[in-house]
Design a protein around this motif. Structure first.
Motif, PDB file in Angstrom:
ATOM      1  N   SER A  86      16.848 -24.391  22.716  1.00 24.96           N
ATOM      2  CA  SER A  86      16.622 -25.761  23.172  1.00 24.96           C
ATOM      3  C   SER A  86      17.369 -25.957  24.476  1.00 24.96           C
ATOM      4  O   SER A  86      18.468 -25.403  24.662  1.00 24.96           O
ATOM      5  N   TYR A  87      16.783 -26.727  25.372  1.00 18.95           N
ATOM      6  CA  TYR A  87      17.345 -26.931  26.712  1.00 18.95           C
ATOM      7  C   TYR A  87      17.746 -28.398  26.832  1.00 18.95           C
ATOM      8  O   TYR A  87      16.889 -29.285  26.839  1.00 18.95           O
ATOM      9  N   HIS A  88      19.050 -28.659  26.906  1.00 16.86           N
ATOM     10  CA  HIS A  88      19.592 -30.007  26.868  1.00 16.86           C
ATOM     11  C   HIS A  88      20.043 -30.446  28.260  1.00 16.86           C
ATOM     12  O   HIS A  88      20.719 -29.691  28.970  1.00 16.86           O
ATOM     13  N   GLY A  89      19.680 -31.662  28.639  1.00 15.18           N
ATOM     14  CA  GLY A  89      20.104 -32.171  29.940  1.00 15.18           C
ATOM     15  C   GLY A  89      19.338 -33.403  30.385  1.00 15.18           C
ATOM     16  O   GLY A  89      19.876 -34.247  31.092  1.00 15.18           O
ATOM     17  N   HIS A  90      18.081 -33.522  29.975  1.00 11.79           N
ATOM     18  CA  HIS A  90      17.314 -34.710  30.354  1.00 11.79           C
ATOM     19  C   HIS A  90      17.878 -35.946  29.653  1.00 11.79           C
ATOM     20  O   HIS A  90      18.291 -35.890  28.494  1.00 11.79           O
ATOM     21  N   LEU A  91      17.875 -37.054  30.380  1.00  8.01           N
ATOM     22  CA  LEU A  91      18.455 -38.302  29.872  1.00  8.01           C
ATOM     23  C   LEU A  91      17.412 -39.217  29.258  1.00  8.01           C
ATOM     24  O   LEU A  91      17.742 -40.277  28.731  1.00  8.01           O
ATOM     25  N   SER A  92      16.134 -38.822  29.345  1.00  9.29           N
ATOM     26  CA  SER A  92      15.055 -39.609  28.766  1.00  9.29           C
ATOM     27  C   SER A  92      13.908 -38.665  28.437  1.00  9.29           C
ATOM     28  O   SER A  92      14.076 -37.441  28.489  1.00  9.29           O
ATOM     29  N   GLY A  93      12.755 -39.227  28.075  1.00 12.76           N
ATOM     30  CA  GLY A  93      11.623 -38.411  27.666  1.00 12.76           C
ATOM     31  C   GLY A  93      11.196 -37.420  28.735  1.00 12.76           C
ATOM     32  O   GLY A  93      11.261 -37.688  29.932  1.00 12.76           O
ATOM     33  N   VAL A 148      14.131 -36.808  37.369  1.00 16.48           N
ATOM     34  CA  VAL A 148      14.721 -35.551  37.843  1.00 16.48           C
ATOM     35  C   VAL A 148      13.853 -34.387  37.384  1.00 16.48           C
ATOM     36  O   VAL A 148      13.372 -34.357  36.245  1.00 16.48           O
ATOM     37  N   CYS A 149      13.653 -33.409  38.286  1.00 17.24           N
ATOM     38  CA  CYS A 149      13.044 -32.136  37.920  1.00 17.24           C
ATOM     39  C   CYS A 149      14.169 -31.135  37.689  1.00 17.24           C
ATOM     40  O   CYS A 149      15.015 -30.935  38.575  1.00 17.24           O
ATOM     41  N   ARG A 150      14.207 -30.543  36.529  1.00 14.18           N
ATOM     42  CA  ARG A 150      15.289 -29.629  36.176  1.00 14.18           C
ATOM     43  C   ARG A 150      14.741 -28.201  36.069  1.00 14.18           C
ATOM     44  O   ARG A 150      13.644 -27.979  35.557  1.00 14.18           O
ATOM     45  N   SER A 185      19.276 -17.843  29.107  1.00 11.63           N
ATOM     46  CA  SER A 185      20.630 -18.346  28.866  1.00 11.63           C
ATOM     47  C   SER A 185      20.662 -19.827  28.508  1.00 11.63           C
ATOM     48  O   SER A 185      21.708 -20.334  28.089  1.00 11.63           O
ATOM     49  N   LYS A 186      19.560 -20.536  28.716  1.00 17.92           N
ATOM     50  CA  LYS A 186      19.459 -21.991  28.493  1.00 17.92           C
ATOM     51  C   LYS A 186      20.230 -22.796  29.533  1.00 17.92           C
ATOM     52  O   LYS A 186      20.334 -24.015  29.428  1.00 17.92           O
ATOM     53  N   SER A 187      20.772 -22.133  30.550  1.00 19.04           N
ATOM     54  CA  SER A 187      21.555 -22.818  31.575  1.00 19.04           C
ATOM     55  C   SER A 187      20.646 -23.564  32.540  1.00 19.04           C
ATOM     56  O   SER A 187      19.577 -23.070  32.920  1.00 19.04           O
ATOM     57  N   GLN A 188      21.091 -24.763  32.950  1.00 18.27           N
ATOM     58  CA  GLN A 188      20.376 -25.492  33.990  1.00 18.27           C
ATOM     59  C   GLN A 188      20.783 -24.929  35.347  1.00 18.27           C
ATOM     60  O   GLN A 188      21.955 -24.936  35.708  1.00 18.27           O
ATOM     61  N   ILE A 189      19.801 -24.433  36.107  1.00 18.29           N
ATOM     62  CA  ILE A 189      20.069 -23.828  37.407  1.00 18.29           C
ATOM     63  C   ILE A 189      20.124 -24.885  38.493  1.00 18.29           C
ATOM     64  O   ILE A 189      20.997 -24.860  39.364  1.00 18.29           O
ATOM     65  N   HIS A 190      19.190 -25.819  38.472  1.00 21.42           N
ATOM     66  CA  HIS A 190      19.120 -26.880  39.473  1.00 21.42           C
ATOM     67  C   HIS A 190      18.706 -28.184  38.813  1.00 21.42           C
ATOM     68  O   HIS A 190      17.983 -28.183  37.810  1.00 21.42           O
ATOM     69  N   ALA A 191      19.152 -29.279  39.385  1.00 23.51           N
ATOM     70  CA  ALA A 191      18.648 -30.607  39.052  1.00 23.51           C
ATOM     71  C   ALA A 191      18.148 -31.207  40.363  1.00 23.51           C
ATOM     72  O   ALA A 191      18.938 -31.534  41.249  1.00 23.51           O
ATOM     73  N   ASP A 199      11.976 -15.444  34.774  1.00 20.97           N
ATOM     74  CA  ASP A 199      12.226 -16.223  33.554  1.00 20.97           C
ATOM     75  C   ASP A 199      12.889 -17.561  33.881  1.00 20.97           C
ATOM     76  O   ASP A 199      14.063 -17.805  33.583  1.00 20.97           O
ATOM     77  N   VAL A 200      12.091 -18.429  34.495  1.00 18.65           N
ATOM     78  CA  VAL A 200      12.561 -19.748  34.888  1.00 18.65           C
ATOM     79  C   VAL A 200      11.568 -20.790  34.389  1.00 18.65           C
ATOM     80  O   VAL A 200      10.353 -20.599  34.455  1.00 18.65           O
ATOM     81  N   LEU A 201      12.101 -21.885  33.875  1.00 20.21           N
ATOM     82  CA  LEU A 201      11.308 -22.999  33.367  1.00 20.21           C
ATOM     83  C   LEU A 201      11.630 -24.245  34.171  1.00 20.21           C
ATOM     84  O   LEU A 201      12.793 -24.506  34.487  1.00 20.21           O
ATOM     85  N   LEU A 202      10.595 -25.025  34.518  1.00 15.50           N
ATOM     86  CA  LEU A 202      10.778 -26.283  35.230  1.00 15.50           C
ATOM     87  C   LEU A 202      10.329 -27.426  34.344  1.00 15.50           C
ATOM     88  O   LEU A 202       9.296 -27.334  33.664  1.00 15.50           O
ATOM     89  N   THR A 203      11.093 -28.520  34.327  1.00 15.45           N
ATOM     90  CA  THR A 203      10.744 -29.689  33.530  1.00 15.45           C
ATOM     91  C   THR A 203      10.969 -30.961  34.337  1.00 15.45           C
ATOM     92  O   THR A 203      11.783 -30.990  35.257  1.00 15.45           O
ATOM     93  N   GLY A 204      10.250 -32.004  33.997  1.00 16.93           N
ATOM     94  CA  GLY A 204      10.419 -33.299  34.659  1.00 16.93           C
ATOM     95  C   GLY A 204      10.116 -34.415  33.682  1.00 16.93           C
ATOM     96  O   GLY A 204       9.378 -34.226  32.711  1.00 16.93           O
TER      97      GLY A 204
END
Length: 246
Positions: free
Chosen positions: A107-114, A135-137, A143-149, A125-130
Motif C-alpha cells: 500500500s502506498y500512503h501519502g495522499h491526503l484525500s481521495g 498533487v501528483c505523486r 519500496s513503496k517510497s514516494q519519489i516526488h510530490a 518500476d514507477v507508479l504515478l497517482t493523482g
C-alpha cells in the motif's frame, strides 16, 4: 477484411455504428474504472461498491472479486511487467495486488484525500497517482517510497499519463486522445492542435442509447484486437459494464 499488423490496434470509424453485444452485471454500485490485462485475456473494473472485479475479455465472465478498499474504487492499472494490478480510490489508498495470490502486497500512503487516477511507467518500476489533494505523486513500486510530490494544481487531479482513464497517447503518431461524457477527440502534438474543436474519433451518441448518456460513461478500448475487430467497454453509472463492437 484487412489483416492488421501484429500488436496493432484498429482505429474506430467515426461513422460506424457501435452495437452493444453484452451487458455484464455484478457490481452493487456505479462502475468507476476499467483497465485491461496487457495480454488482452481479461479486464478489471472498480466500483462504488468498494470492490475490484476481474473478468474475461471474450466472455465477460467473472474470474475474481477483490476486496480491500473502504471507498469507491476510482482508478485501476495492470502492470505489463509483473503480475500486479494497482487500484486507488476515495479511501486515500493506493494498493498493489499480486494477481497470483489475489491479495494486497503493498500500500502506498501519502495522499491526503481521495485518489482519482493512476498510471504505470512503461519501462521502470514507477507508479504515478493523482487526486483530490491536487498533487501528483510518484512512487517506487517496490519500496513503496514516494519519489516526488508534484504540486501546482489548484483542484482535483483527474488524469495522469503515461496512461489514464481519460487520456491516451498514440503509439506511433504524434497525437493523443481525450475522452469526455459525449465523445472521444484526437489532438495533434506538440501544440495540442485540434482543428474544429477536436477530431471526433467516436461519437458516443451514435451507439449508446440516449437515455443512458446522463448516467456517465467511463470508456476504455481494448489495447489489442479480437478476431481483427475493435471492441469498446463502457463502465456505467447503472452498475453495469457494457461491451460494444462495430
Amino acid at each position: 477484411m484487412e489483416t492488421l499488423p501484429e500488436n496493432s490496434s484498429p482505429v474506430p470509424s467515426s461513422s460506424a455504428m457501435w452495437k452493444n453485444y453484452r451487458v455484464v452485471s455484478g457490481h452493487h454500485g456505479a462502475v468507476r474504472s476499467v483497465a485491461f490485462d496487457p495480454s488482452n485475456s481479461w479486464f478489471c473494473t472498480g466500483s462504488a461498491d468498494h470492490h475490484n472485479k476481474n473478468m474475461g475479455c471474450g466472455t465477460g465472465v467473472l474470474k475474481h472479486t477483490l476486496t480491500g478498499h473502504i471507498g469507491q474504487v476510482r482508478a485501476l492499472a495492470v502492470s505489463p511487467h509483473h503480475t500486479y494490478m494497482f487500484s486507488a480510490g476515495d479511501d486515500k489508498q493506493v494498493k498493489c495486488w499480486d494477481l497470483e495470490q489475489n491479495k494486497v502486497i503493498r500500500s502506498y500512503h501519502g495522499h491526503l484525500s481521495g485518489v482519482h487516477c493512476l498510471a504505470i511507467h512503461p519501462t521502470i518500476d514507477v507508479l504515478l497517482t493523482g487526486g483530490r489533494d491536487s498533487v501528483c505523486r510518484v512512487w517506487d513500486i517496490r519500496s513503496k517510497s514516494q519519489i516526488h510530490a508534484i504540486s501546482g494544481h489548484n483542484e482535483t487531479v483527474c488524469s495522469v499519463l503515461t496512461q489514464g482513464r481519460a487520456l491516451a497517447q498514440h503509439p506511433q503518431e504524434r497525437c493523443f486522445a481525450s475522452a469526455s461524457y459525449g465523445d472521444i477527440k484526437k489532438f495533434k502534438l506538440p501544440k495540442g492542435e485540434s482543428g474544429d474543436n477536436g477530431t471526433v474519433v467516436l461519437g458516443l451518441e451514435e451507439g449508446i442509447p440516449s437515455n443512458k448518456r446522463n448516467q456517465g460513461h467511463w470508456i476504455a478500448r481494448l489495447p489489442y484486437t479480437l478476431s481483427h475487430g475493435s471492441r469498446l467497454v463502457t463502465c456505467e453509472g447503472d452498475m453495469t459494464i457494457k461491451m460494444w463492437k462495430q
